[in-house]
Design a protein around this motif. Structure first.
Motif, mmCIF file in Angstrom:
data_model
loop_
_atom_site.group_PDB
_atom_site.id
_atom_site.type_symbol
_atom_site.label_atom_id
_atom_site.label_comp_id
_atom_site.label_asym_id
_atom_site.label_seq_id
_atom_site.Cartn_x
_atom_site.Cartn_y
_atom_site.Cartn_z
ATOM 1 N N THR A 148 2.290 -0.463 -7.036
ATOM 2 C CA THR A 148 2.414 0.818 -6.330
ATOM 3 C C THR A 148 3.849 1.304 -6.350
ATOM 4 O OG1 THR A 148 1.869 1.949 -4.260
ATOM 5 C CG2 THR A 148 2.856 -0.224 -4.059
ATOM 6 N N CYS A 149 4.023 2.613 -6.138
ATOM 7 C CA CYS A 149 5.374 3.140 -5.907
ATOM 8 C C CYS A 149 5.321 4.077 -4.711
ATOM 9 C CB CYS A 149 5.894 3.864 -7.144
ATOM 10 S SG CYS A 149 4.963 5.357 -7.524
ATOM 11 N N ASP A 150 4.222 3.983 -3.954
ATOM 12 C CA ASP A 150 4.007 4.960 -2.908
ATOM 13 C C ASP A 150 3.396 4.303 -1.668
ATOM 14 O OD1 ASP A 150 3.603 8.129 -2.509
ATOM 15 O OD2 ASP A 150 1.926 7.035 -1.627
ATOM 16 N N ALA A 151 4.115 4.398 -0.558
ATOM 17 C CA ALA A 151 3.684 3.708 0.663
ATOM 18 C C ALA A 151 2.316 4.216 1.150
ATOM 19 C CB ALA A 151 4.737 3.904 1.756
ATOM 20 N N GLY A 152 2.112 5.508 1.082
ATOM 21 C CA GLY A 152 0.860 6.083 1.575
ATOM 22 C C GLY A 152 -0.332 5.612 0.763
ATOM 23 N N ARG A 153 -0.165 5.623 -0.552
ATOM 24 C CA ARG A 153 -1.269 5.183 -1.424
ATOM 25 C C ARG A 153 -1.535 3.689 -1.249
ATOM 26 N NH1 ARG A 153 0.537 8.253 -5.889
ATOM 27 N NH2 ARG A 153 1.430 6.372 -6.787
ATOM 28 N N ALA A 154 -0.455 2.929 -1.160
ATOM 29 C CA ALA A 154 -0.612 1.470 -0.986
ATOM 30 C C ALA A 154 -1.382 1.195 0.308
ATOM 31 C CB ALA A 154 0.758 0.795 -0.959
ATOM 32 N N LEU A 155 -1.051 1.933 1.357
ATOM 33 C CA LEU A 155 -1.725 1.710 2.638
ATOM 34 C C LEU A 155 -3.206 2.071 2.557
ATOM 35 C CD1 LEU A 155 -1.546 0.867 5.594
ATOM 36 C CD2 LEU A 155 -0.905 3.218 6.167
ATOM 37 N N LYS A 156 -3.501 3.153 1.855
ATOM 38 C CA LYS A 156 -4.918 3.552 1.701
ATOM 39 C C LYS A 156 -5.722 2.430 1.051
ATOM 40 C CE LYS A 156 -5.181 8.550 1.312
ATOM 41 N NZ LYS A 156 -5.050 9.620 0.345
ATOM 42 N N VAL A 157 -5.186 1.856 -0.023
ATOM 43 C CA VAL A 157 -5.899 0.755 -0.703
ATOM 44 C C VAL A 157 -6.002 -0.446 0.229
ATOM 45 C CG1 VAL A 157 -5.928 -0.834 -2.649
ATOM 46 C CG2 VAL A 157 -5.050 1.466 -2.970
ATOM 47 N N ALA A 158 -4.889 -0.767 0.860
ATOM 48 C CA ALA A 158 -4.877 -1.950 1.726
ATOM 49 C C ALA A 158 -5.903 -1.804 2.849
ATOM 50 C CB ALA A 158 -3.476 -2.165 2.287
ATOM 51 N N LYS A 159 -6.035 -0.592 3.376
ATOM 52 C CA LYS A 159 -7.015 -0.365 4.446
ATOM 53 C C LYS A 159 -8.449 -0.540 3.926
ATOM 54 C CE LYS A 159 -5.140 0.239 8.374
ATOM 55 N NZ LYS A 159 -5.520 -0.761 9.385
ATOM 56 N N LEU A 160 -8.657 -0.112 2.672
ATOM 57 C CA LEU A 160 -9.989 -0.276 2.065
ATOM 58 C C LEU A 160 -10.398 -1.744 2.004
ATOM 59 C CD1 LEU A 160 -10.184 1.901 -1.211
ATOM 60 C CD2 LEU A 160 -11.663 2.061 0.787
ATOM 61 N N VAL A 161 -9.456 -2.604 1.641
ATOM 62 C CA VAL A 161 -9.799 -4.016 1.366
ATOM 63 C C VAL A 161 -9.446 -4.962 2.511
ATOM 64 C CG1 VAL A 161 -9.556 -3.801 -1.147
ATOM 65 C CG2 VAL A 161 -7.600 -4.500 0.209
ATOM 66 N N GLU A 162 -8.872 -4.418 3.560
ATOM 67 C CA GLU A 162 -8.327 -5.242 4.644
ATOM 68 C C GLU A 162 -9.290 -6.324 5.143
ATOM 69 O OE1 GLU A 162 -7.224 -2.810 7.963
ATOM 70 O OE2 GLU A 162 -5.786 -4.295 8.727
ATOM 71 N N ASN A 163 -10.572 -5.999 5.176
ATOM 72 C CA ASN A 163 -11.523 -6.975 5.727
ATOM 73 C C ASN A 163 -12.125 -7.893 4.665
ATOM 74 O OD1 ASN A 163 -11.246 -6.084 8.387
ATOM 75 N ND2 ASN A 163 -12.548 -4.317 7.906
ATOM 76 N N ASP A 164 -11.726 -7.701 3.419
ATOM 77 C CA ASP A 164 -12.284 -8.527 2.338
ATOM 78 C C ASP A 164 -11.295 -9.536 1.779
ATOM 79 O OD1 ASP A 164 -14.839 -7.349 2.298
ATOM 80 O OD2 ASP A 164 -14.107 -5.658 1.120
ATOM 81 N N VAL A 165 -10.014 -9.399 2.109
ATOM 82 C CA VAL A 165 -9.001 -10.304 1.527
ATOM 83 C C VAL A 165 -8.136 -10.905 2.622
ATOM 84 C CG1 VAL A 165 -8.924 -9.034 -0.670
ATOM 85 C CG2 VAL A 165 -7.281 -8.468 1.138
ATOM 86 N N ALA A 166 -7.403 -11.967 2.248
ATOM 87 C CA ALA A 166 -6.596 -12.675 3.243
ATOM 88 C C ALA A 166 -5.229 -12.035 3.445
ATOM 89 C CB ALA A 166 -6.430 -14.132 2.811
ATOM 90 N N ALA A 167 -4.706 -11.386 2.416
ATOM 91 C CA ALA A 167 -3.365 -10.797 2.517
ATOM 92 C C ALA A 167 -3.170 -9.809 1.376
ATOM 93 C CB ALA A 167 -2.300 -11.892 2.453
ATOM 94 N N ILE A 168 -2.087 -9.016 1.514
ATOM 95 C CA ILE A 168 -1.738 -8.038 0.474
ATOM 96 C C ILE A 168 -0.345 -8.388 -0.054
ATOM 97 C CG2 ILE A 168 -1.171 -5.600 0.010
ATOM 98 C CD1 ILE A 168 -4.095 -5.805 0.627
#
Ligand code: FNR
Length: 334
Positions: free
Chosen positions: A85-105
């Motif tokens: 990523t190079c963008d905090a907003g986009r990174a957060l959107k993805v991280a929120k999508l997967v937050e409950n499926d993975v252990a960490a980002i």
């Protein structure tokens, strides 16, 4: 919550770190496994789908139907999704999508490839520490799971420490350090002294990386760890070549590793092209043998399985899946 102390970890590797290899690494003894780097904007095109037959969660690209990321319960507490990523907003959107499926980002801040640098991602972020910090801080402040990043060293140990201190102040849980500069390549010696300098001066766990050339057996992992004075170690190429490097009991023969890998590829209906790529990287120079050439001609999992006496295994699994209602995405007539 992921603990990063005293861990032996499968490093992120594009095309290698897909679900079958991650599960194989865990079953052999890895404590944590990183996904391959996934680019944020590509991930944002995907939709989360539960596959009730394979018991997986699939993020499926809505434009072409390819699976961007596939995961399952077995790795849920241990898989770290690496983002490009190079963008905090986009990174957060993805991280929120997967937050409950993975252990960490994890955020990739070490990739020196042209694609990453041109996109302001990977090692390009290290030239913009404020931006790198901002991405990490945004994730740390808004996620319920740990956030880390993986970097390369700077020109001196002091400059590396300065950078690490800045990134660590975002609240990240650990930092992966590949002991080579952005211009050094895998054949260059790894600067364990740089990693040690940082490890001794920083409070968050350091995950040392870059030692694969000298890691031929399980015990070598700890020699590298000692040289780096780090909390943990992350292995890429040593695991790519023989994933059983994670076994306390010692390495397994290549054919056993390929068989174990192939079974997982069949179990999780991995694509033949990805499966083939991973096996090619296990076989390496042995591709240029009669069996290697036979393998290179394979186009289906069943053909690959036949070479390692797993044709029946493959046939049974694919028929079972077929009867349960899903045809393999790759072989219509099992
Ligand atoms: C890598 N590496 C890498 N790094 C990263 O942060 N994200 C990625 O997706 C990839 N992809 C990748 C693919 C392949 C095939 C290789 C060999 C390497 C770099 C890797 O994680 C590691 O930093 C280096 O390989 C050095 O560690 P080893 O190989 O000495 O253990």
């Amino acid at each position: 919550m992921v603990i990063y102390e005293d861990k032996i970890i499968l490093a992120p590797m594009v095309r290698i770190g897909t679900l079958p290899m991650r599960l194989l690494a865990l079953r052999y003894g890895a404590d944590l496994v990183y996904s391959e780097e996934l680019i944020d904007w590509k991930f944002l095109r995907s939709k989360r789908t539960v596959n009730d037959i394979l018991h997986t969660v699939d993020y499926v690209d809505q434009t072409d139907g390819t699976i961007v990321f596939k995961t399952c319960n077995e790795e849920k507490e241990k898989v770290i999704l690496q983002l490009g990523t190079c963008d905090a907003g986009r990174a957060l959107k993805v991280a929120k999508l997967v937050e409950n499926d993975v252990a960490a980002i994890d955020i990739n801040m070490g990739c020196p490839k042209e694609f990453s640098i041109k996109g302001g991602m990977g090692v390009a972020l290290l030239a913009q520490p404020d931006k790198a910090y901002n991405i990490l801080k945004t994730l740390v402040d808004n996620l319920s799971i740990p956030v880390t990043c993986k970097i390369r060293i700077q020109e001196t140990p002091e400059k590396t420490l300065e950078l690490v201190e800045k990134l660590a102040s975002s609240g990240i849980s650990a930092i992966g350090i590949h002991g080579r500069t952005r211009d050094e390549r895998p054949q260059h010696a790894v600067h364990t002294d740089f990693i040690k300098y940082v490890s001794q001066r920083i409070s968050i766990p350091v995950i040392a990386n870059g030692g694969s050339k000298e890691i031929e057996k399980y015990g070598d992992i700890f020699k590298f760890k000692d040289l780096c004075g780090s909390s943990s170690v992350m292995l890429a190429r040593a695991a790519e070549w023989n994933c059983s490097i994670f076994r306390k009991e010692g390495l397994l023969p290549m054919d056993t590793v390929i068989k174990d890998y192939l079974k997982l590829a069949v179990d999780y209906d991995n694509s033949p092209s990805n499966t083939k790529y991973c096996i090619q990287n296990i076989l390496r120079e042995l591709q240029d043998t009669p069996r290697g050439r036979q393998f290179l001609d394979c186009q289906t999992l069943k053909q690959m399985c036949a070479i390692w006496d797993l044709e029946d295994y493959c046939f049974k699994k694919q028929s079972e899946y077929h009867n349960m209602g899903i045809a393999s995405r790759w072989q219509v007539n099992p």
